[in-house]
Design an enzyme around this catalytic site. Sequence first.
Site, PDB file in Angstrom:
ATOM      1  N   LYS A  68     -27.648  12.375 -10.523  1.00 43.23           N
ATOM      2  CA  LYS A  68     -28.153  13.750 -10.501  1.00 43.23           C
ATOM      3  C   LYS A  68     -27.094  14.686 -11.080  1.00 43.23           C
ATOM      4  O   LYS A  68     -25.893  14.528 -10.795  1.00 43.23           O
ATOM      5  CB  LYS A  68     -28.487  14.153  -9.055  1.00 43.23           C
ATOM      6  CG  LYS A  68     -29.189  15.493  -8.930  1.00 43.23           C
ATOM      7  CD  LYS A  68     -29.522  15.812  -7.464  1.00 43.23           C
ATOM      8  CE  LYS A  68     -30.295  17.111  -7.352  1.00 43.23           C
ATOM      9  NZ  LYS A  68     -30.687  17.423  -5.963  1.00 43.23           N
ATOM     10  N   SER A 145     -35.594  18.478  -5.560  1.00 42.51           N
ATOM     11  CA  SER A 145     -34.892  18.871  -6.763  1.00 42.51           C
ATOM     12  C   SER A 145     -34.333  17.689  -7.572  1.00 42.51           C
ATOM     13  O   SER A 145     -34.014  17.850  -8.745  1.00 42.51           O
ATOM     14  CB  SER A 145     -33.736  19.799  -6.387  1.00 42.51           C
ATOM     15  OG  SER A 145     -32.772  19.119  -5.623  1.00 42.51           O
ATOM     16  N   SER A 170     -34.883  16.994  -1.079  1.00 37.42           N
ATOM     17  CA  SER A 170     -34.782  16.789  -2.524  1.00 37.42           C
ATOM     18  C   SER A 170     -34.642  15.347  -2.979  1.00 37.42           C
ATOM     19  O   SER A 170     -34.572  15.080  -4.178  1.00 37.42           O
ATOM     20  CB  SER A 170     -33.604  17.589  -3.074  1.00 37.42           C
ATOM     21  OG  SER A 170     -33.947  18.943  -3.131  1.00 37.42           O
TER      22      SER A 170
END
Lengths: 466, 468
Positions: A68, A145, A170
Amino acid sequence: MIEEHVKLVLAKKVDVVKLTKEVLAIVKKLDKEYKVYAEISEDLALSQARALAKNPKGRFAGVFVSVKDGICVEDVQSRASSKILEGYKPPFSATAVQNLIEEGAIIIGKTVQDEFGFGGFCTNVGLGFDIPLNPLDKTRSVGGSSGGSAAITALASFPHIALGESTGGSIVNPASFCGVIGLCPTYGRVSRYGLIDYANSLDKIGPIAKNAKDAALALEVISGYDKKDSTSSKEKVPIYSNLKKDVTGLRVGIIKEAFGDDVSKVVKDSINKKIDELKKLGAKVEVVSLKKNIEYGIPAYYILATSEASTNLAKYCGMRYGATEKLEGSFNEYFSNIRSKNFGEEAKRRIILGTFARTSGYRDAYYIKAMKVRTIIIEEYKKAFEKYDVLISPTTPMTSPKFSEISKMTPLQHYMADVLTVGPNLAGLPHINIPIKTKDMPVGLMGISNHFEEGVLLSLAEVLTK
Amino acid sequence: MKFNTDVVIGLEIHIELDTKTKLFCGCSTKADKPNSSTCEICLGFPGSKPVLNKKAVDYSLRLCLATNSKIASELIFSRKNYFYPDMSKNYQITQYELPIGDGGELELSTSKKVGLVRIHIEEDPASLVHPAGMHDSAYVLVDYNRSGRPLCELVTQPELTSPEEARDFMKQLINVLRYLKIFDVNNGVIKADANISIKEGDYNRVEVKNITGFKEIERALNYEIQRQKQVVKEGKKIILETRAWDAQAGVTHSMRSKESEADYGYILDPDLVITDITNEWVKKIKDELPELPRDRAKRYVSEYKISADDAKVLTQDYDLAEFFNAVVKKTSPVQAARWARRELVRVLNYNNLEFSESKITPDGFATIVDLYDKKKITDNVAKKILEKLVIEKFDVKDYIKNEGLGVVSDSGKLEGVVKEVIKNNPKAVEEFKAGKGNALNFLVGQVMRQTRGAASPEEVIKIIKSLI
């Protein structure tokens, strides 16, 4: 899938450099189509592959890893998908990333996310970033996210795991929308060192994988105490990959409030089918009420998360790294100019919300009260875990929405999409998304277990996905 | 709060703790080249996390114990949020909800006890360098060597009533810090912000920031009192404001009004776990606590049989006390204490010097005391040499020999001098015979002059009386 691949790599039965070149070609193509990467780390991947080809070693030898964007990788642009961190190449890697590298992983890139983690649909990417598209339907969201991480995991045709990060849901949310396993561990299980902070008391790094076994292997490598993160735990790391394939006698609590009118029919039906399956397999299933956490979770979460976020984001002012401008005016004018131009709309909204919640005069009514509510929510869970090994609810009330639907939602409707996931996040409890295939978009079943009981969740996932 | 004194002063003092590494990272607290002692943590890079340096907590606990402060049960850190170019994260990690020390007191040299509001731990910001001076620089440079250095902030009750008392407070505090071995007096920085108000100004409070050291505090506050008096005299009101002390110009100037002060929006720092300050921890610090001034004074009384007053004065200046420790190994403690406390302190005051600024050495001082004690030099000579020894370096014994200042113990030689004086001063001799007391003093004075003070006055009187 990882396990077999690692064996082949260690036995030098795989041409790692050749494979890496092929994988890089694939991900570049996929990225063009689905916009999942913020950065593809071709040079790093190739140098790691070459080193590995010479001297194959490690529990993750030759496994491809996408990280990420908000988790730092040394010398690879890491921006948390924000324009304000344009050009920032960290001088150090996050401990979780470093652990994977030391075990032979090959880092192929940084995945797109909502800016700093501020969203549930990956539509709040920073200025200049493309919104990633769902691998199963390009008109739909990948979730957020950690959207890019979930999407590339669904797309990957090669041995791969992704690192995601969860503050309020997320990891499991995008895993649900993309139909993959997403495991958010206990707070403190995995070091946060090198994670670009959203809300430090809530942030957790965890794996996103195609199956439970791969997720378990990744968790084994990234977990453990780190002296560079005071909040990391000294709790021993078990062998998560020794999955129990039996749920006989497992005490399951179905969260009553998580099946309300807001939850779509396909989601309810899919989950209920899995619950029936569990009963047949010998699990002891009951319904449990967690009223406080469903009722107060969202406000408590958004107050605490934005309060912390608003202080974390203060450091981005164009002085030491990231976006800069010509030095003009007073420092106040300069900082404001940089921040106005480079933060996205949701980042600005959360800075303002969080700053308000901790301003004197409002601090007691919001920030302090939210901390108290958090304690009450933790107590509610702790009580439930006296009776149950695992709590079950849908991960999200709906399957992945279309972008056209998302654009009609108000900020509050956006926030409400987290209603089922903020609870375990506030309580620091491990939770997992277990994908359920349907004829349309996948549904996510969320399992929550007690602190440091990730093994229970992985076993449940193993059983329910077979 | 009700006040009745002419002047009311409260201090907030920032003490740089003398740890090897910074408060939240492993960077050294000592550095010469700008920005040479920095890392991702003290530069506030995204993803870095602070890790507490326990030594800074140990040192702060020492200060809490030395000031009888109530020690908190938990160690909690908060973020104090404001934007400023010297802040690496645009928040400062400090203690807000629960300071490590609460209450407590510190004794002035006058024995007055000044109450403390709190003692807390925080990180220092970076330092700003104005290449062309504070007001004329087109830009500033930031040096992060200071960023993250450990500070202990101590806040007093508004119980000081004059600039002299404020100076004394700072001096006593520095003294305690030195005994505690938590402050490097040569390289460390101690800074004060002073809240000051005067009766004529209805006790409207003005904060004067950025005062370094105890001499400056007296200057700054004296200036500020005069300024406030002048404001009142002109018929104006004293406004609540924050002013900066400009040591070079010797004036304070307005920075901002209190109304426009920032709201710091404190939250707990979630990167730092709340740590219990256990009884075992406090006990360990207590057991290892270095000797405090009051304890050393008691020890001097019992060990060296010196007076309690002498002991107190000696221990109120760490350097003087250390000096005394060295001196007592070489000479009589009682004489050494008496000479240090009365004469040495007098000479220092006369020259407006702190002990640390004087040239005196334990050897030189002990030699003087020892020679006096053994009646090899007179009281007068001893004082004169001491006066000289404070401001220049020389060998005491050589000096006495070269200048012929040893007590004239050869009575034949002294008798010769007296005879000479009697011969040259017939008038005084007549007066002495007539019973005038002053005449004797005159004659003794003449002998002393001839011997340059090296004769014992008692001896001289004896000889005069025997000869007339």
